[in-house]
Design an enzyme around this catalytic site. Structure first.
Site, PDB file in Angstrom:
ATOM      1  N   GLY A   6       0.804  -1.227   0.000  1.00  7.30           N
ATOM      2  CA  GLY A   6       0.000   0.000   0.000  1.00  7.30           C
ATOM      3  C   GLY A   6       0.835   1.273   0.000  1.00  7.30           C
ATOM      4  O   GLY A   6       0.842   2.025  -0.987  1.00  7.30           O
ATOM      5  N   VAL A   7       1.589   1.494   1.091  1.00  6.10           N
ATOM      6  CA  VAL A   7       2.313   2.756   1.229  1.00  6.10           C
ATOM      7  C   VAL A   7       3.453   2.865   0.207  1.00  6.10           C
ATOM      8  O   VAL A   7       3.597   3.880  -0.481  1.00  6.10           O
ATOM      9  CB  VAL A   7       2.870   2.894   2.669  1.00  6.10           C
ATOM     10  CG1 VAL A   7       3.784   4.099   2.773  1.00  6.10           C
ATOM     11  CG2 VAL A   7       1.730   3.005   3.669  1.00  6.10           C
TER      12      VAL A   7
ATOM     13  N   ARG B 114       9.707 -11.051  -2.125  1.00  2.00           N
ATOM     14  CA  ARG B 114      10.303 -12.135  -2.915  1.00  2.00           C
ATOM     15  C   ARG B 114      11.452 -11.684  -3.814  1.00  2.00           C
ATOM     16  O   ARG B 114      12.520 -12.260  -3.813  1.00  2.00           O
ATOM     17  CB  ARG B 114       9.243 -12.763  -3.835  1.00  2.00           C
ATOM     18  CG  ARG B 114       8.164 -13.581  -3.186  1.00  2.00           C
ATOM     19  CD  ARG B 114       7.217 -14.129  -4.249  1.00  2.00           C
ATOM     20  NE  ARG B 114       6.729 -13.090  -5.147  1.00  2.00           N
ATOM     21  CZ  ARG B 114       7.126 -12.922  -6.410  1.00  2.00           C
ATOM     22  NH1 ARG B 114       7.986 -13.761  -6.935  1.00  2.00           N
ATOM     23  NH2 ARG B 114       6.654 -11.940  -7.151  1.00  2.00           N
TER      24      ARG B 114
ATOM     25  N   THR C  66       8.361  -1.608   4.846  1.00  2.60           N
ATOM     26  CA  THR C  66       7.878  -2.865   5.420  1.00  2.60           C
ATOM     27  C   THR C  66       7.693  -2.649   6.929  1.00  2.60           C
ATOM     28  O   THR C  66       7.959  -1.568   7.441  1.00  2.60           O
ATOM     29  CB  THR C  66       8.906  -3.998   5.243  1.00  2.60           C
ATOM     30  OG1 THR C  66      10.026  -3.732   6.107  1.00  2.60           O
ATOM     31  CG2 THR C  66       9.410  -4.081   3.816  1.00  2.60           C
TER      32      THR C  66
ATOM     33  N   LEU D 166       2.218  13.561   9.525  1.00  2.00           N
ATOM     34  CA  LEU D 166       2.352  14.765  10.367  1.00  2.00           C
ATOM     35  C   LEU D 166       3.838  15.020  10.648  1.00  2.00           C
ATOM     36  O   LEU D 166       4.581  14.087  10.924  1.00  2.00           O
ATOM     37  CB  LEU D 166       1.621  14.569  11.705  1.00  2.00           C
ATOM     38  CG  LEU D 166       0.103  14.400  11.650  1.00  2.00           C
ATOM     39  CD1 LEU D 166      -0.446  14.185  13.057  1.00  2.00           C
ATOM     40  CD2 LEU D 166      -0.548  15.622  11.017  1.00  2.00           C
TER      41      LEU D 166
ATOM     42  N   GLY E  96     -11.390  -1.302   6.865  1.00  2.00           N
ATOM     43  CA  GLY E  96      -9.933  -1.412   6.651  1.00  2.00           C
ATOM     44  C   GLY E  96      -9.132  -0.454   7.515  1.00  2.00           C
ATOM     45  O   GLY E  96      -7.943  -0.220   7.260  1.00  2.00           O
TER      46      GLY E  96
ATOM     47  N   GLU F  60      -5.794  -3.293  11.517  1.00  2.00           N
ATOM     48  CA  GLU F  60      -5.037  -4.381  10.893  1.00  2.00           C
ATOM     49  C   GLU F  60      -6.035  -5.512  10.632  1.00  2.00           C
ATOM     50  O   GLU F  60      -7.102  -5.564  11.268  1.00  2.00           O
ATOM     51  CB  GLU F  60      -3.946  -4.867  11.847  1.00  2.00           C
ATOM     52  CG  GLU F  60      -2.859  -3.842  12.166  1.00  2.00           C
ATOM     53  CD  GLU F  60      -2.063  -3.439  10.945  1.00  2.00           C
ATOM     54  OE1 GLU F  60      -1.736  -4.320  10.130  1.00  2.00           O
ATOM     55  OE2 GLU F  60      -1.798  -2.233  10.781  1.00  2.00           O
TER      56      GLU F  60
ATOM     57  N   LYS G 114       5.300   3.787  19.116  1.00  2.00           N
ATOM     58  CA  LYS G 114       5.351   5.199  18.739  1.00  2.00           C
ATOM     59  C   LYS G 114       5.738   6.059  19.939  1.00  2.00           C
ATOM     60  O   LYS G 114       6.538   6.995  19.823  1.00  2.00           O
ATOM     61  CB  LYS G 114       4.000   5.650  18.184  1.00  2.00           C
ATOM     62  CG  LYS G 114       3.666   5.007  16.844  1.00  2.00           C
ATOM     63  CD  LYS G 114       2.264   5.352  16.407  1.00  2.00           C
ATOM     64  CE  LYS G 114       1.938   4.679  15.081  1.00  2.00           C
ATOM     65  NZ  LYS G 114       0.517   4.723  14.770  1.00  2.00           N
TER      66      LYS G 114
END
Ligand code: ADP
Ligand code: ASP
Ligand code: MG
Length: 820
Positions: free
Chosen positions: A476-477, A508, A556, A614, A665, A668, A683
Site C-alpha cells: 500500500g504505502v 520475494r 515494510t 504529520l 480497513g 489491521e 510510537k
C-alpha cells in the site's frame, strides 16, 4: 592562415574523412588552411598494444589485424565515394608502411624490448597514414595539397622520444626559411616531431592538439581550431554529467589549468604556444560545425561564472616523505624535487604540512617505481639513520580540480567544494591551491573520482540533483510512494531535482535499473523480476553507476530489514523508513544507527514512524535543538483506536464500532494488533527516545484497549465473535465518563519520565477531547510550551499521507547535514 586540427574521433571512418574534407574546403574560402590530423580513432591504442605485446614476447596479430582492417575499410570507403581517388597509390603506401612496421617489430621481438626511438616511429604511423588518405581525398576533390613533414620542421630539444617538447623559436626559424605556397592546403601529421638528427619523435598521448598549436605559432596563424566530437569545452566531462554546461569562452590560463588537471578535450601542452603568440583557439564540433564552439583567448570571459570547470585526473600515486630529518632543514624540499626531476618524473601536485614534518606529492602511477628508487638512493643515509620514515605510498588516487579566473576574488569556494565532497561521502587525502587562486585541487580515491565530479558539478552549476531510490516493500504505502514520485517528476524537474527509482523490492524479488525503472508499468515489470533482494547487488549498482545520493526506503514492518540499516548506512545509502522496528529495538542499536549515519554523512530519516505524514519528528528535533525540554506528553497515536473510541461517543457499542473499523480497513486484518496497544507503545517509545529518554519497549506500561483479563485467544474471527462480551465494560466506563462530561480516548502519555498507553477519560477542554474519526493528535508540554501545549493534529494514517511523509523525507536527503 588558420590551423585546423581534427582528432581521432573525427576520423573514425570514410564518411568522417569526407566530412572533415568538406569542412576544410569550406573554410579554405575564407583563408588558407593548414590541416593537422590525428590517427583514426583506435589506431594509436592498437599501436601501443602492438609494442607492449611484442616487447613481452606475445603475439600482436589481433592488433595488427585491427589496424589493417581500419585502413583497408577506409580506403575502400573513400574509393566508393570518389572513383577518382588514387586508391592504388594509397594501398601501396599502406603496404610499404606496414612492411616497415613489421620489420621494426621483428627487431623488437629479437631484443625483447622496444627502444624509445623505435617506439616513436611505430606510434607515429597512424598519423602518417591519416595524412596519406586525406591527401588523396583532397586531390580527388580537386585541391592542391602540400604535406609538411613534422620530423623536419617541429624541432624538439627535450622530452625524449616519447614526450617530446618542441622548441618553438627553432621551429619558427625553419618555417621562416621557406615561404608558403599560395592556394594549397597544407597537411601535417599530428603527434609527431623531429630532432637535430632527423629522427622521429612523438609528443605524448593526445599530442596532436599540441602539434596544431605549435604549427599555428610557427605559421603566425590567425586562429588555431581544434575540431573534436563535442560542441566545445564544457564545465566538466560531458560523458560524466549529462547537463554539463557548454562554455562560450575561457582564458588561456583557465584552459591551461583545466587541461593540466585532466580535461581530455585539450592536451595540456597546447596552450603555451598559442598564448605566447596571442593566437585565439577555437574548440569546434566536427559533427555539428554550425555550433559556435568555445573560444580560448586572452580576453576576459564575459561569463559570470566564478568556477568555469571541474576536471579529474586519474591513475596517480601520492608519495609522502616524513620524519625528524624534514623539520627545519634547509633544502630538503629542493633535494626531493630535484631527485624526482632527475628521474624524469613530473610532479603534478604538492602539499606540505605546516609543521614541515611531512611533504606529499602526486605523480602518475606508472612513474612510481622509478621515483621511489631515486628517492631511496638519494636519501639512503637519512633512511638508515631514521631521520626519515619509510616512504609512504597512497595508490589509486585522483585529483579533482576546480578552475576559474573568478575564484581569485571569490570567498567560500573552497568551503563549498569540500562540502560537496563531504555530502557525497568522499574522503579527501590532500588539498592544494595554486598561488594564482585560479584552481583548487583535492586528492581523493580514484574509485570516487567520478562521484566527486558529479557532486561538485551539482554544487557549482546548479545542475540537476539526483536522488536514487531503492524501495523495499511496495504494498500500500510503498506503491503509493512510487506513484506519487511518478506524478511529481515534472514538478521536481522544474526545481532541478530528479528522483530515479533504481530499485523496487517486495518480499520475494527485486527489480533494479541504474537509469531508473520505467514508472508507467513498474508493477508489471516487478512481476517479471527474478532476483531476490540483495544489498551487495544494490551496492554494486551504486558503485558501477557512480550514484552519489542513493536512498533506501523501507516501507515494510520487517524486523530483519530494520536490523540491516547500519549495514545500509555503512555502505553509503541514506535510509528513509516508515518501519518502526529499528527505532524501537535495543538502545545500543538505536545509538549505533545514529553514529553510523553521522560518521558516513548519510541521513537516517523516519518522520513517518509517528503520526504518519504529520511533521512530528522534525518538529521535535527542532524544538530540542533549540534548548527546549519535554515535561509531559499526551497523544492519540493510533488512527484505528482514534476511530473506535470516537465512535463510542456516539453511543455505539465497542464490538459494533470495532467491527465497523475492521470492515472499513482502518484496523489491521487482526484487530488485536491495534487493541493490544503495542503499536501505540512503539510510537510512544520513539517519541520518548527523541526527547532524550534512555528507555526500551519493556519500560512502556501498556494497558490493552480491552477489558482487563479479556480472553483474546483464537482466530481473528473467533476473537471478533467474542468481542460483544467486552461491551458492558466499555459501556460502564463510558457512562462514568459522561457524568463528568468526559470522553474515552486511548492515550499514549509520558509523565514524570514514565511512558504509558491506556484508556483514559479526558475532559472537555483537553486537546484530545475532539480527536476522533481516525485523526491523530500529539500534545507536547515543554518548557517553552506550557501551560498551553504545542499540538500537532491531523490524519495520522492512510496510505497517501504516509507516502507523502516518506516522500518529504526522501527529498530531505539532498541536504546532507544530520539534524541531530
Ligand atoms: P579527439 O579525438 O578529437 O582528440 P578526445 O577524445 O581527445 O578527442 O577529446 C574529446 C573528449 O574529451 C570529449 O569527447 C569529452 O568526452 C572529453 N572531455 C573531457 N573533459 C571535457 C570537457 N571539460 N569539455 C569537453 N570535453 C571533455
Ligand atoms: N593519435 C595520438 C593518440 O591517440 C595523438 C592524438 O590523437 O592526439 O594519442
Ligand atoms: Mg584529443
Amino acid at each position: 592562415m588558420r590551423v585546423l586540427k581534427f582528432g581521432g574521433t573525427s576520423l573514425a571512418n570514410a564518411q568522417r574523412f569526407n566530412q572533415v574534407a568538406d569542412i576544410v574546403i569550406n573554410n579554405q574560402q575564407q583563408s588558407q588552411i593548414a590541416l593537422v590530423l590525428s590517427a583514426p580513432a583506435g589506431v594509436t591504442n592498437n599501436l601501443v598494444a602492438v609494442v607492449e605485446k611484442t616487447s613481452n614476447g606475445l603475439s600482436a596479430d589481433s592488433h595488427l589485424f585491427d589496424i589493417q582492417r581500419i585502413f583497408s575499410e577506409l580506403i575502400k570507403g573513400l574509393k566508393s565515394t570518389y572513383s577518382e581517388l588514387a586508391d592504388d597509390l594509397l594501398k601501396t603506401f599502406f603496404e610499404r608502411e606496414l612492411a616497415h612496421l613489421t620489420d621494426l617489430l621483428e627487431g623488437v621481438r629479437l631484443l625483447s624490448q622496444c627502444p624509445p626511438s623505435i617506439e616513436a616511429q611505430i606510434l607515429s604511423k597512424g598519423e602518417l597514414l591519416s595524412i596519406a588518405c586525406m591527401k588523396q581525398l583532397l586531390i580527388a576533390k580537386g585541391h592542391n595539397v602540400e604535406v609538411i613533414k613534422p620530423q623536419q620542421k617541429l624541432m624538439s630539444k627535450k622530452g625524449g622520444y616519447l614526450e617530446a617538447h618542441i622548441d618553438i623559436e627553432a621551429s619558427r626559424a625553419l618555417f621562416a626559411k621557406e615561404g608558403l605556397i599560395k592556394n594549397v592546403i597544407y597537411l601535417m601529421p599530428g603527434f609527431t616531431a623531429g630532432n637535430a638528427k632527423g629522427e622521429t619523435l612523438v609528443l605524448g598521448r593526445n599530442g596532436s592538439d599540441y602539434s596544431a598549436a605549435v604549427l599555428a605559432a610557427c605559421l603566425n596563424a590567425k586562429c588555431c581550431e581544434i575540431w573534436t566530437d563535442v560542441d566545445g569545452v564544457y564545465s566538466c566531462d560531458p560523458r560524466l554529467v549529462k547537463d554539463a554546461k557548454l562554455l562560450d569562452s575561457l582564458s588561456y590560463a583557465e584552459a591551461m589549468e583545466l587541461s593540466y588537471f585532466g580535461a581530455k578535450v585539450l592536451h595540456p601542452k597546447t596552450i603555451a604556444p598559442i598564448a605566447q603568440y596571442h593566437i585565439p583557439c577555437l574548440i569546434k564540433n566536427t559533427h555539428n560545425p554550425q555550433a559556435p564552439g568555445t573560444l580560448i583567448g586572452a580576453q576576459q570571459s564575459n561569463e559570470e561564472l566564478q568556477v568555469k570547470g571541474i576536471s579529474d585526473l586519474k591513475n596517480l600515486t601520492m608519495i609522502s616523505i616524513s620524519g625528524a630529518g624534514m623539520k627545519g632543514i634547509v633544502g630538503m624540499a629542493g633535494r626531493i624535487f630535484s631527485t624526482v626531476s632527475r628521474a624524469g618524473v613530473s610532479i603534478i601536485l604538492i602539499t606540505q604540512s605546516s609543521s614541515e614534518y611531512s611533504l606529499s606529492f602526486c605523480i602518475s602511477s606508472p612513474d612510481c617505481d622509478k621515483t621511489v628508487d631515486a628517492l631511496q638512493e638519494e636519501f639512503s643515509l637519512e633512511f638508515e639513520n631514521n631521520l626519515l620514515e619509510p616512504i609512504e605510498l597512497v595508490k589509486e588516487r585522483a585529483i579533482i580540480s576546480l578552475v576559474g579566473d573568478g575564484m581569485e576574488k571569490a570567498k567560500g569556494i573552497a568551503a563549498r567544494f569540500l562540502t560537496a565532497l563531504t555530502g557525497a561521502s568522499i574522503n579527501i587525502t590532500a588539498i592544494a591551491q595554486g598561488s594564482s587562486e585560479r584552481s583548487i585541487s583535492v586528492v581523493v580515491s580514484e574509485k570516487k573520482a567520478q562521484e566527486a565530479v558529479i557532486a561538485c558539478h551539482q554544487k557549482f552549476f546548479a545542475s540537476v540533483q539526483y536522488i536514487d531510490m531503492f524501495l523495499i516493500g511496495c504494498g500500500g504505502v510503498g506503491g503509493a510512494l512510487v506513484d506519487q514520485v511518478h506524478r511529481q517528476q515534472a514538478r521536481l524537474a522544474e526545481r532541478n531535482i530528479q528522483i530515479r527509482v533504481c530499485g523496487v523490492a517486495n518480499s520475494r524479488v527485486m527489480l533494479m535499473d541504474a537509469k531508473g525503472i520505467e514508472l508507467d508499468n513498474w508493477r508489471d515489470l516487478l512481476k517479471d523480476a527474478t532476483h531476490p533482494l540483495s544489498l551487495s547487488k544494490m551496492q554494486a549498482l551504486v558503485n558501477d553507476s557512480h550514484i552519489i545520493n542513493p536512498v533506501i526506503v523501507d516501507c515494510t514492518s520487517n524486523d530483519a530489514i530494520a536490523a540491516r540499516y547500519v549495514d545500509f548506512l555503512g555502505a553509503g545509502f541514506h535510509v528513509v523508513t516508515a518501519n518502526k522496528k529499528a527505532n524501537t529495538s535495543s538502545m545500543d542499536y538505536y545509538r549505533q544507527l545514529r553514529l553510523t549515519a553521522l560518521m558516513k554523512r548519510r541521513k537516517f530519516l523516519y518522520d513517518t514512524n509517528v503520526g504518519a505524514g504529520l511533521p512530528v519528528i522534525e518538529n521535535m528535533q527542532n524544538l530540542f535543538n533549540a534548548g527546549d525540554q519535554l515535561l509531559k506528553f499526551n497523544g492519540i497515536l493510533s488512527g484505528s483506536l482514534s476511530f473506535i473510541f470516537g465512535k463510542l461517543d456516539e453511543g455505539k457499542s465497542f464490538s459494533e464500532v470495532t467491527t465497523e473499523a475492521r470492515n472499513m480497513g482502518f484496523t489491521e486484518p487482526d484487530p488485536r494488533d491495534d487493541l493490544s496497544g503495542t503499536d501505540v507503545a512503539r510510537k510512544l517509545l520513539i517519541l520518548a527516545r527523541e526527547a532524550g529518554m534512555d528507555i526500551s519497549l519493556e519500560d512502556v506500561e501498556i494497558e490493552q484497549a480491552l477489558p482487563p483479563g479479556f480472553d483474546d485467544t483464537g482466530t481473528p474471527d473467533e476473537f471478533m465473535a467474542r468481542l460483544p462480551e467486552a461491551d458492558a465494560y466499555f459501556k460502564a466506563l463510558q457512562e462514568k465518563a459522561n457524568e463528568k462530561n468526559q470522553v474515552l480516548r486511548y492515550i499514549g502519555s509520558i509523565v514524570d519520565g514514565k511512558c504509558k498507553c491506556s484508556i483514559q477519560a479526558v475532559d472537555a477542554d483537553d486537546p484530545m477531547n475532539k480527536v476522533k474519526d481516525g485523526e491523530n493528535a500529539l500534545a507536547f508540554y515543554s518548557q517553552y510550551y506550557q501551560p498551553i501545549p504545542l499540538v500537532l493534529r491531523g490524519y495520522g494514517a492512510g496510505t497517501e499521507v504516509t507516502a507523502a511523509g516518506i516522500f518529504a523525507d526522501v527529498l530531505r536527503t539532498l541536504n546532507w547535514k544530520q539534524e541531530f
